[in-house]
Scaffold this motif. Structure first.
Motif, PDB file in Angstrom:
ATOM      1  N   LEU A 120      -7.869   0.109  -3.482  1.00  0.00           N
ATOM      2  CA  LEU A 120      -7.440   0.675  -2.199  1.00  0.00           C
ATOM      3  C   LEU A 120      -8.113  -0.046  -1.037  1.00  0.00           C
ATOM      4  N   MET A 121      -9.415  -0.296  -1.153  1.00  0.00           N
ATOM      5  CA  MET A 121     -10.106  -1.016  -0.087  1.00  0.00           C
ATOM      6  C   MET A 121      -9.567  -2.447   0.019  1.00  0.00           C
ATOM      7  N   GLY A 122      -9.179  -3.036  -1.123  1.00  0.00           N
ATOM      8  CA  GLY A 122      -8.566  -4.360  -1.083  1.00  0.00           C
ATOM      9  C   GLY A 122      -7.243  -4.352  -0.350  1.00  0.00           C
ATOM     10  N   ILE A 123      -6.453  -3.291  -0.546  1.00  0.00           N
ATOM     11  CA  ILE A 123      -5.190  -3.150   0.188  1.00  0.00           C
ATOM     12  C   ILE A 123      -5.471  -3.028   1.683  1.00  0.00           C
ATOM     13  N   PHE A 124      -6.492  -2.244   2.029  1.00  0.00           N
ATOM     14  CA  PHE A 124      -6.859  -2.116   3.445  1.00  0.00           C
ATOM     15  C   PHE A 124      -7.227  -3.476   4.042  1.00  0.00           C
ATOM     16  N   ARG A 125      -7.959  -4.280   3.278  1.00  0.00           N
ATOM     17  CA  ARG A 125      -8.328  -5.606   3.786  1.00  0.00           C
ATOM     18  C   ARG A 125      -7.090  -6.470   4.001  1.00  0.00           C
ATOM     19  N   ALA A 126      -6.143  -6.388   3.093  1.00  0.00           N
ATOM     20  CA  ALA A 126      -4.963  -7.245   3.150  1.00  0.00           C
ATOM     21  C   ALA A 126      -3.928  -6.789   4.171  1.00  0.00           C
ATOM     22  N   ALA A 127      -3.943  -5.499   4.537  1.00  0.00           N
ATOM     23  CA  ALA A 127      -2.868  -4.939   5.358  1.00  0.00           C
ATOM     24  C   ALA A 127      -2.896  -5.463   6.793  1.00  0.00           C
TER      25      ALA A 127
ATOM     26  N   VAL B 192     -10.002   7.984   6.380  1.00  0.00           N
ATOM     27  CA  VAL B 192      -9.160   6.837   6.056  1.00  0.00           C
ATOM     28  C   VAL B 192      -9.177   5.833   7.211  1.00  0.00           C
ATOM     29  N   ALA B 193      -9.155   6.335   8.443  1.00  0.00           N
ATOM     30  CA  ALA B 193      -9.185   5.448   9.607  1.00  0.00           C
ATOM     31  C   ALA B 193     -10.452   4.599   9.609  1.00  0.00           C
ATOM     32  N   LYS B 194     -11.581   5.221   9.336  1.00  0.00           N
ATOM     33  CA  LYS B 194     -12.850   4.479   9.334  1.00  0.00           C
ATOM     34  C   LYS B 194     -12.964   3.564   8.123  1.00  0.00           C
ATOM     35  N   GLU B 195     -12.390   3.967   6.996  1.00  0.00           N
ATOM     36  CA  GLU B 195     -12.396   3.098   5.817  1.00  0.00           C
ATOM     37  C   GLU B 195     -11.561   1.845   6.082  1.00  0.00           C
ATOM     38  N   PHE B 196     -10.411   1.994   6.726  1.00  0.00           N
ATOM     39  CA  PHE B 196      -9.570   0.839   7.041  1.00  0.00           C
ATOM     40  C   PHE B 196     -10.327  -0.142   7.927  1.00  0.00           C
ATOM     41  N   VAL B 197     -10.966   0.371   8.960  1.00  0.00           N
ATOM     42  CA  VAL B 197     -11.734  -0.495   9.861  1.00  0.00           C
ATOM     43  C   VAL B 197     -12.868  -1.186   9.105  1.00  0.00           C
TER      44      VAL B 197
END
Length: 484
Positions: A369-376, A391-396
């Motif tokens: 999931l964190m890898g998807i956030f990095r790629a998005a 989730v907002a802070k994890e994405f950042v």
């Protein structure tokens, strides 16, 4: 860990959900570590310090592994004690399903028409809170610090203070605290307020939550003296410190995860495939909960492809929708509606090998999931109302390349801190569609500047800073008790 030095008294954590759950499987009993911000932060702390964690024993094999209610965790390398509170089916229904999740949860999220308060559920909710309090009182060493959590245990502080006045209690309310006219719709609003006032420290996510709670005290407990400037309540010879202490994430751990060889390679692979097909990737991650605004978000995606047809075939939206509270019909109904609306949008716009919305109907492994956030290219967090939304802070935190855009509901607590996100109204599908178009056409330099400032914010306010603030306040309380 610098944080360890701040914990000067025995620590007892109290939550509804437990950090480790034991489940029966075909191959035997399996121990599962539960995900979530509180668990991921406090479990390592207790592993380092030792201590106690009190929670509802909800696993199918919890009684097998802890017949007397206590087991050492983690199972393979025990470091602290987990005390399980076992509940009957009637208690689960009354305390958890009905009063907490069909009453307090929707009311706190301003979904008044969904809130249902059962007179039969209230005494069960109260008795379960008392059961928790007795267990905490029994397991807590003298002068312990108790760190309890959330709306399921609103009466715990007062019940515990009656049993153990020597204990310093910090209680954190993770969800929004509504305005008084809304909160007063709870038939037991006075008991809820007085229950929380048993704590020495009350933590909320935002200054608005603090302001709303202080108003509730002024309107409910006439004998209490409220100092709005200092955020203190003087009642029954005690001081209750009420503070906005927004929860956060372990940004360094997320960065280490997305920069690990396996996940970094995986994220780069996603980027290469997107670049080769000239496509953008957007992502959202939610429990299938009506407060998360999933259906209005899908309406916005529909409006986006309708109003901006140039993006058809170019934007793929990945929505992770995790089933939750399946015992509640409203949640099961929502999950079905999300599936139906997604099918409708895909049927309307999909062509060739492209479809606009891809749905994952289960929790995704955290590393991936964190890898998807990095790629998005962008993340869309459009809750109707949220205490914080991590989730907002994890994405950042995962955006180590600094190129993504965060579209964030202005009614989520995270919007107070993440000012450089593109703030959206979750109930304005056309406006949200326009903001998504803005995000995709924004100059790269603007994207990077916005993300850089948000990353600085999460680095300066981590989950360890959140805990440090709580422990500093507990230390003040303990010193006050020692002098009295």
């Amino acid at each position: 860990m610098e944080l360890l030095k701040r914990v000067t008294h025995p620590l007892v954590v109290v939550t509804n959900r437990e950090p480790y759950i034991d489940e029966r499987t075909r191959s035997g009993i399996r121990t599962i570590q539960k995900a979530g911000g509180v668990v991921s932060a406090l479990d390592p702390l207790l592993q380092s310090l030792g201590g106690d964690w009190v929670a509802w024993g909800s696993g199918t094999a919890d009684r097998d592994t802890a017949p007397k209610g206590t087991r050492l965790v983690p199972p393979k390398s025990p470091r602290y004690r987990l005390h399980r509170v076992f509940l009957s089916p009637e208690e689960i229904q009354g305390y958890y399903t009905h009063y907490a999740n069909q009453g307090l949860w929707p009311l706190s999220h301003l979904l008044i028409e969904r809130a249902q308060f059962s007179r039969d559920a209230w005494p069960i909710y109260r008795s379960v809170n008392q059961k928790f309090a007795r267990r905490v009182a029994q397991q807590s060493p003298p002068q312990a610090w108790v760190f309890s959590h959330d709306y399921q245990l609103a009466l715990l502080p007062q019940e515990l203070k009656k049993l153990r006045p020597d204990i310093a209690i910090a209680h954190f309310w993770h969800i929004p605290w509504p305005t008084f006219p809304v909160f007063r719709l709870c038939p037991q609003y006075q008991e809820i307020v007085r229950g929380l006032l048993g704590a020495d420290i009350l933590g909320f996510q935002t200054p608005d939550d603090v302001d709303n709670f202080l108003t509730a005290v002024e309107r409910t407990v006439k004998s209490a003296l409220v100092d709005r400037d200092g955020g203190d309540i003087f009642w029954q010879g005690r001081t209750v410190r009420v503070r906005a202490i927004p929860i956060s994430v372990d940004v360094e751990a997320i960065e280490a995860l997305v920069e690990s060889p396996r996940i970094a390679r995986w994220a780069r692979g996603i980027r290469r495939r997107l670049k080769a097909s000239h496509r953008y990737l957007g992502v959202s991650v939610d429990r299938a909960d009506y407060t998360k605004g999933i259906l209005p978000r899908l309406a916005a995606i529909d409006a986006f492809f309708d109003r901006y047809p140039e993006h058809r075939g170019q934007v793929v939206f990945l929505q992770v929708v995790v089933p939750t509270r399946s015992e509640v019909e409203a949640y099961r109904k929502l999950f079905r509606e999300v599936e139906q609306e997604t099918l409708r949008i895909n049927h309307r716009y999909a062509y060739g090998d492209w479809k606009p919305v891809i749905t994952v109907r289960r929790a995704v492994d955290r590393a991936r999931l964190m890898g998807i956030f990095r790629a998005a290219d962008f993340a869309l967090v459009s809750s109707l109302f949220d205490g914080m939304n991590l989730v907002a802070k994890e994405f950042v935190s995962a955006q180590v390349d600094g190129r993504g855009v965060l579209l964030l509901s202005e009614t989520a607590g995270a919007a107070v801190e993440l000012q450089e996100a593109l703030h959206v109204s979750p109930l304005d599908p056309e406006g949200l569609a326009a903001t998504l178009h803005q995000a995709l056409t924004m100059p790269v330099s603007d994207r990077e500047a916005r993300m850089r400032r948000m990353r600085q914010q999460v680095h300066e306010h981590t989950i360890y800073d959140w805990m440090a603030q709580i422990f500093e306040l507990l230390q003040e309380v303990s010193e006050t008790y020692a002098r009295s």
